[in-house]
Design a protein around this motif. Structure first.
Motif, PDB file in Angstrom:
ATOM      1  N   ARG A  30       0.683  -1.033   0.177  1.00 15.58           N
ATOM      2  CA  ARG A  30       0.174  -0.533   0.224  1.00 15.58           C
ATOM      3  C   ARG A  30       1.282   1.199  -0.081  1.00 15.58           C
ATOM      4  NH1 ARG A  30      -2.975   1.136   5.146  1.00 15.58           N
ATOM      5  NH2 ARG A  30      -2.993   3.740   4.565  1.00 15.58           N
ATOM      6  N   PHE A  33      -0.679   7.228  -0.409  1.00 16.69           N
ATOM      7  CA  PHE A  33      -1.355   8.059  -0.809  1.00 16.69           C
ATOM      8  C   PHE A  33      -2.326   6.633  -1.421  1.00 16.69           C
ATOM      9  CE2 PHE A  33       2.024  10.486  -1.986  1.00 16.69           C
ATOM     10  CZ  PHE A  33       2.012  11.320  -1.646  1.00 16.69           C
ATOM     11  N   PRO A  34      -3.964   6.903  -0.641  1.00 15.22           N
ATOM     12  CA  PRO A  34      -5.426   6.317  -1.184  1.00 15.22           C
ATOM     13  C   PRO A  34      -5.398   5.981  -2.506  1.00 15.22           C
ATOM     14  CG  PRO A  34      -5.735   7.332   0.802  1.00 15.22           C
ATOM     15  CD  PRO A  34      -4.158   8.046   0.073  1.00 15.22           C
ATOM     16  N   SER A  35      -5.021   7.194  -3.484  1.00 17.44           N
ATOM     17  CA  SER A  35      -5.893   6.745  -4.794  1.00 17.44           C
ATOM     18  C   SER A  35      -4.745   6.075  -5.752  1.00 17.44           C
ATOM     19  CB  SER A  35      -6.690   8.150  -5.209  1.00 17.44           C
ATOM     20  OG  SER A  35      -5.179   8.726  -4.858  1.00 17.44           O
ATOM     21  N   ALA A  36      -3.637   6.101  -5.086  1.00 15.75           N
ATOM     22  CA  ALA A  36      -2.213   5.276  -5.868  1.00 15.75           C
ATOM     23  C   ALA A  36      -2.218   4.079  -5.841  1.00 15.75           C
ATOM     24  CB  ALA A  36      -1.262   5.590  -5.470  1.00 15.75           C
ATOM     25  N   ARG A  37      -1.530   3.390  -7.324  1.00 13.81           N
ATOM     26  CA  ARG A  37      -1.610   2.070  -7.374  1.00 13.81           C
ATOM     27  C   ARG A  37      -1.408   1.839  -6.515  1.00 13.81           C
ATOM     28  NH1 ARG A  37       1.932  -0.496 -10.748  1.00 13.81           N
ATOM     29  NH2 ARG A  37       3.493   0.761 -11.520  1.00 13.81           N
TER      30      ARG A  37
END
Length: 57
Positions: A30, A33-37
């Motif tokens: 993970r 950044f939450p939206s990053a792959r």
């Protein structure tokens, strides 16, 4: 006359990135950044690793 000599088994790095090491993760990690792959690989530059890379340690 030049006294420069390279031994047969001597390793000489001449280009940036030549001795970098790349680590591949089996499952992506993970990212920050939450939206990053996810992070599936990490490149370690040889200048941060030191002489161990050049010597094959």
């Amino acid at each position: 006359m030049h006294d420069f000599k390279v031994e047969r088994d001597e390793i000489i790095g001449t280009r940036l990135g030549l001795s970098d090491r790349e680590i591949h993760f089996a499952a992506p990690l993970r990212g920050p950044f939450p939206s990053a792959r996810g992070i599936d690989r990490l490149v370690l530059p040889s200048h941060l690793i030191g002489a161990a890379v050049l010597l094959g340690v």
